[in-house]
Every structure is written in C-alpha cells, then in structure tokens.
Enzyme design. Structure first.
Site, PDB file in Angstrom:
ATOM      1  N   GLU A 110       0.883  -1.172   0.000  1.00 32.53           N
ATOM      2  CA  GLU A 110       0.000   0.000   0.000  1.00 32.53           C
ATOM      3  C   GLU A 110       0.912   1.210   0.000  1.00 32.53           C
ATOM      4  OE1 GLU A 110      -1.064   3.216   1.255  1.00 32.53           O
ATOM      5  OE2 GLU A 110      -1.784   2.353   3.137  1.00 32.53           O
ATOM      6  N   CYS A 129      -2.496   8.150   4.530  1.00 35.83           N
ATOM      7  CA  CYS A 129      -2.454   7.689   3.142  1.00 35.83           C
ATOM      8  C   CYS A 129      -3.739   8.053   2.412  1.00 35.83           C
ATOM      9  CB  CYS A 129      -2.208   6.186   3.082  1.00 35.83           C
ATOM     10  SG  CYS A 129      -3.303   5.230   4.140  1.00 35.83           S
TER      11      CYS A 129
END
Length: 524
Positions: free
Chosen positions: A265, A302
């Site tokens: 990720e 994020c």
C-alpha cells in the site's frame, strides 16, 4: 516492560550485532536514549529457520486456537498500558488521544480476525463430488479451499505506529491465515515495536504456539529489509509506505528465482470531485470540513485529500478563498520524522516550481521544523500534461485542479493514476448530471466516498483499502478488513483425496459446520 534494544526471534531475545539504531522525538527534536541493535545475518537466518519450522505446525492449528492467540495478543497489548501509549507518542509526535484510539483499532483488528476464524467459512471450501458414470468421461471428486503460504514478511508504516505496524492489519491477517510472521521493525518507532513484539511473544507462549511463529528484527530497509525480501524462506510480503520503497521491494521480490507476491500500500492523492451544485450552496461548510481533513494528523494519512477537482468559475474561486483562509487558521504541526518533513517541503517545492501552479496558501519552512498547511491551484490543461503533479505530497497540503468544461473534467479523471480513495461531493442533481464522471472515478480507486472526507478507514468486513497501481501493488486486494486474509493464502485443490487425509473444512460431514459450496449450492 523495559526496552532493551534486542531482537525478538521466536521466544528468544538477542542482540549480537554492532550496528546501532536510535529513535527520534519529532516534538522535542531529540534523539531518545535507548539504543537498538540491528539484527545480524546469523540472527536473520535463525528467525527464518524457526519461522519455517513453525509453519509446519502452525498451519494445522485450528481456527479456534488461532483465534484465541489473536485475542491474547490484543489482551497483552492492552496490558502494556500507558507505557506503550507514551512510547508511541514520543516516537511519532502524534497526540496521546490519537495513539489511544489507534491502540483500540489495533485490538479491534485482532478481534475481528478472531471472529472470522471461529466462524470458519473464510476458507471458501468448494466441493464437486465424483460422478463416476458421467459420459463420455467420469468426473473425479474435487475439493478446494484456501491454504496458507508460509512465513510472511511485514514492513510497518511510519504514520501508524500501532494499527499498521508490528501487530497491525498485515500481521493480524497473516497470522489468521496460518502463516508465521517476521516484522522488519520500522526505524522510526523501534521502542514501540519492541513493546508490542513482547506482547505477541507472551501471547504465543501462553497459547502454546510454536517457537518462531513470530519474530521482529531491527535494521535498515536497504540492508536488512532487502535481505529478507530476497530470502527464499519468505513466501509473501505486506508493506505500507512510500512508492519509492514499495517499488524497490516489488523489484527485488520479482527478481527472485521464485518470485513472491508483494502487497504494497503506497499511498495516493485521493482525488475529491467537487460538483457545482454542492460548491454553490455549501462552500463555507466544505471549506471547513476539508481544511480539517487535509490537516488532520499533519496530513500524514495515506487517505489525505491531496487533490481537489472542480469546474472553473466564481463558485469554485469562492470555495478556494474560503479553504485557503481556513487552512491559515490551522496551527502548524510536527511531522513523524526528519525524512517525512524534508520530503513534504521538497514535494511542495516541486509543485510550486511548475509553470501554471499558483500558491493560494503555504507556510515557509522554518527552524521550528513544523509542517504548515498549503493549498495550490492549477488548470486541468497543465495538470494533465505534467505527470509529476500527480505524485503524493505526504503532509497537510492539497492541489486544486480547475476544469473549463465537461470534456476537460473527463480527461482529468481519465488521466488519473490509481488511487486508494476518490470522493464525490454533490447534491442530488449533481449526482445525476455527473454520473459518467462518477463511473470514471470508480475505475481509478478502491473506495468511492459520497459527501464525506476520505480520512478515516473503518475496520470491517466490507472495507477496501487498496486500489489500482501505484496506490497499491495489487488492485484485487485490501490491507484493511477481513478480506485482507486472502493476500496470504492460495487455493489448493484435492482430487480423489482419501477421506482420512482431508482437512476438516473439506470432510464429507462438515465437522466445522461452515458454509461450503457443494455441487454448486451453498450449504452448511
């Protein structure tokens, strides 16, 4: 619960090397006193040997017993009390309330996977029974289910020292799937890592798990991390971090004689589509809402909304003015470490140097080493012709892209890279009028939000935290939620297997009482 600086290798704690790491307090800007010893090659080999041996046992431990293990980890983490919380605060600069909530989320993830294991149907057992008299050829007995891969390497995140770290989602999913875990401790929070590693080790011993089911090693990513990625004992990798580091791991894993899956990720800009009706009627509220989202945790999420896309016009200009004003009212904040701080301002500088990019709000980096919120604006024609404008700027900033017409709006969305999230802000008429653009956004992101903010990821069954590359390395996976368990398993089909050798999930009498697809029908 004293911090020793040693490496957790199964049930042993060792420190035989001479490379020393230290933690940094981003608020006081001081090096913390403890010293952490990087694992040697011999210690790495010992951890991997134990993990390989542990796999032969752990893979066969029942779902109920693995669930008890995960719950014991959660209990041990809670038992660390304020010692863990204050250490995580010191190593991250994040406020105590945020870390306390993150501890709760870490425990919730472990408990969620424990519930999944006890129910058991996650293995997706499929049985097609034999048809010996079928013409022109008989059909054999075929039984398929998910089975674990082997030792999993986990790289924790810098911005979540608990929930995406040592006992975070990757570790929980890998352990739930039946795989031993080796954590390459993050250099930014080694003390937090050691405390949590101790909690996992104690839980493993209490629950009778095999020695080597979990290890945690100190070291640098470019040396220890890469050595672990190359090692043949590692069968899969979970990573949360930057694109640069994620791509380096992916390249090494792909170059192995036997490549392995990397579930990375790597963050994204998380575009927000501001539709005209909503902007015209709710500009003030949206400005306040998004100023808070952009600057939450100094923008170190994020899912931070780093990209705003809107139709050009007076209403958008008014919104931009209000948002810039709202950002001015937000106090600057410390970032996770020196590297993150420097990269934030380097990213802003790169944007500001591009012809056509206008700065609406930005602070100047100063001796206080704090991150000041920033808002920049650019026309879609410039944005779509300069790929570097899509690069994530990890921190409290956002880039507003204005589009002169519907064609420009569609082209902007079409040229977006893969994203973790995409958000649509619109009234009922907007959502009908811009249905095509909303569908285009769905092709770009793992999660689509309507009239909300992307910051915040719910831990539940339905969550998808992933997206097309480069947001993540595999758009078919998620790093949050129970579906994350599928990253660390593979399907195995048993043909005409003797009944005595069948795992319980595939036995004729279904002793686990799980949902299975038998001859095309779901049944218990």
């Amino acid at each position: 619960m004293n911090i020793t600086g040693r490496n957790s290798i199964g049930y042993s704690w060792t420190a035989t090397g001479d490379t020393v790491l230290s933690a940094y307090n981003p608020v006081s800007r001081e090096i913390l006193p403890e010293r952490f010893i990087a694992a040697t090659e011999a210690e790495m080999e010992t951890a991997l040997t134990r993990a390989t041996a542990a796999f032969t046992i752990y893979r066969h431990i029942s779902g109920a017993d693995k669930a008890t293990f995960l719950e014991a980890i959660a209990a041990e983490i809670l038992a660390l009390g304020d010692v863990l919380l204050h250490r995580a605060v010191a190593e991250s600069g994040l406020p105590l309330a945020r870390i306390t909530g993150e501890r709760g989320r870490t425990m919730q993830q472990l408990q969620l996977f424990a519930t999944l294991l006890r129910e058991g149907s996650w293995v997706e057992a499929v049985i097609d029974t034999a048809i010996p008299d079928r013409q022109p050829l008989p059909r054999p007995d075929l039984r398929t289910m998910w089975q674990p891969l082997g030792p999993v390497l986990v790289f924790p995140a810098s911005n979540f020292p608990l929930a995406f770290s040592t006992a975070g989602g990757d570790t929980a999913a890998a352990l739930a799937a039946g795989n031993p875990v080796i954590v390459k401790a993050h250099e930014s929070h080694p003390g937090t890592n050691e405390l949590v590693a101790g909690a996992i080790s104690r839980a493993a011993a209490t629950c009778g798990m095999p020695d080597g089911v979990f290890s945690s090693l100190n070291g640098y990513g470019h040396t220890l991390g890469q050595a672990l990625v190359r090692h043949p004992a590692i069968k899969a990798i979970g990573f949360t971090g930057s694109q640069r580091a994620g791509k380096a791991i992916m390249a090494t894993a792909a170059a192995r004689p036997i490549p392995i899956p990397v579930y990375a990720e790597m963050g994204s800009k998380n575009p927000v589509l501001l539709l005209p009706g909503k902007v015209a009627t709710s500009a003030a509220a949206l400005a306040q809402q998004y100023a808070a989202s952009i600057t939450q945790g100094a923008g170190q999420f994020c899912t931070n909304p780093g990209l705003l896309i809107a139709m050009a016009g007076p209403d958008t200009d008014h919104f931009a003015e209000l948002l810039a004003l709202a950002l001015q009212q937000v106090q600057p904040a410390p970032m996770l470490n020196k590297g993150v701080y420097e990269q934030y301002y380097a990213g802003l500088k790169s944007l500001q140097q591009q012809d056509g990019v206008r700065t609406l709000q930005a602070g100047v980096p100063a001796a206080d080493a704090l991150a000041y919120p920033a808002l920049l604006q650019v026309d879609s024609e410039v944005f779509t012709t300069h790929a570097h404008l899509q690069e994530e700027v990890f921190g409290p900033s956002s880039l507003l892209v204005t589009c002169k017409d519907m064609v420009a709006l569609q082209q902007t969305i079409i040229q977006l890279q893969g994203q973790l999230t995409a958000t649509v802000l619109g009234d009922r008429y907007d959502l009908q009028q811009y249905a095509v653009e909303i569908q285009l956004l769905q092709d770009k992101a793992g999660r689509i939000l309507f009239n909300g903010v992307p910051t915040g990821v719910e831990v539940c069954e339905a969550m998808v935290h992933g997206g097309p590359f480069p947001a993540s390395s595999d758009a078919r996976s998620t790093s949050v939620g129970t579906a994350a368990i599928r990253r660390f398993v593979r399907p195995v089909c048993l043909q005409d297997c003797p009944p005595a050798l069948l795992p319980d999930a595939l036995k004729e009498d279904n002793p686990l009482h799980i949902w299975r697809k038998v001859n095309g029908q779901w049944t218990r």
